[in-house]
Design an enzyme around this catalytic site. Structure first.
Site, PDB file in Angstrom:
ATOM      1  N   GLY A  43      -0.470  24.207   0.236  1.00  0.00           N
ATOM      2  CA  GLY A  43       0.335  25.043   0.784  1.00  0.00           C
ATOM      3  C   GLY A  43      -0.849  25.333   2.340  1.00  0.00           C
ATOM      4  N   CYS A  44      -2.134  25.468   1.745  1.00  0.00           N
ATOM      5  CA  CYS A  44      -3.427  25.857   2.760  1.00  0.00           C
ATOM      6  C   CYS A  44      -2.828  24.541   4.198  1.00  0.00           C
ATOM      7  CB  CYS A  44      -4.064  25.593   2.404  1.00  0.00           C
ATOM      8  SG  CYS A  44      -4.594  27.951   1.775  1.00  0.00           S
ATOM      9  N   THR A  45      -3.164  22.982   3.200  1.00  0.00           N
ATOM     10  CA  THR A  45      -2.895  22.342   4.597  1.00  0.00           C
ATOM     11  C   THR A  45      -1.291  21.848   4.399  1.00  0.00           C
ATOM     12  OG1 THR A  45      -4.201  20.689   2.172  1.00  0.00           O
ATOM     13  CG2 THR A  45      -2.123  19.570   4.212  1.00  0.00           C
ATOM     14  N   ALA A  48      -1.840  24.528   8.313  1.00  0.00           N
ATOM     15  CA  ALA A  48      -2.530  24.439   8.360  1.00  0.00           C
ATOM     16  C   ALA A  48      -1.882  22.985   9.512  1.00  0.00           C
ATOM     17  CB  ALA A  48      -4.264  23.853   8.373  1.00  0.00           C
TER      18      ALA A  48
END
Length: 150
Positions: A43-45, A48
């Site tokens: 999710g964070c990738t 970002a």
């Protein structure tokens, strides 16, 4: 989550290169301050990389993007290099900024309660006031959502 119309809490944090950043230095620009749980997770990738892909449009609108997590400077550096991220990642292992922005919360993962960062994005105006706040944002949709808010 902090209330819209309140002054954004000041911070002083190192980026992925170890350089210090304060909120004050972005006075006169819109700031998208997003908090995320962990570098190099799916999710964070997505989030970002979404901000990275749209970064030219954010810059065009006079906005800067700052990502904050409790990961180390070294972890942020690897994350930035791996995905070619064109914006600043701030390291907050002591949780000073994370707690000041009220995003350190109890989370329930598979029935186990843990403390962690709740994915949250703030839009701060040129004067340092919070003008938009989004909690529990969807990682993949958040960058386009924030661009639309500008």
């Amino acid at each position: 989550m902090l209330e819209i119309g309140t002054k954004a809490p000041a911070f002083s944090l190192p980026d992925q290169n170890g350089d210090m950043h304060t909120l004050e230095e972005y006075r006169g620009k819109k700031v998208i301050l997003y908090f995320y749980p962990k570098d190099n997770t799916p999710g964070c990738t997505k989030q970002a990389c979404g901000f990275g892909d749209l970064y030219p449009q954010f810059a065009e609108k006079g906005a800067v993007v700052l990502g904050v997590s409790k990961d180390s400077v070294a972890s942020h550096k690897k994350f930035e290099e791996k995905y070619g991220l064109p914006f600043t990642l701030l390291s907050d292992p002591e949780l000073t900024c994370i707690q000041a922005y009220d995003v350190w919360k109890e989370k329930n993962m598979y029935g186990k309660k843990t403390m962690g960062v709740v994915r949250t994005t703030y839009l701060i105006d040129e004067e340092g006031t919070i003008v938009k706040a989004f909690g529990k944002v969807k990682a993949a949709d958040n960058p386009a959502q924030m661009l639309a808010e500008l």
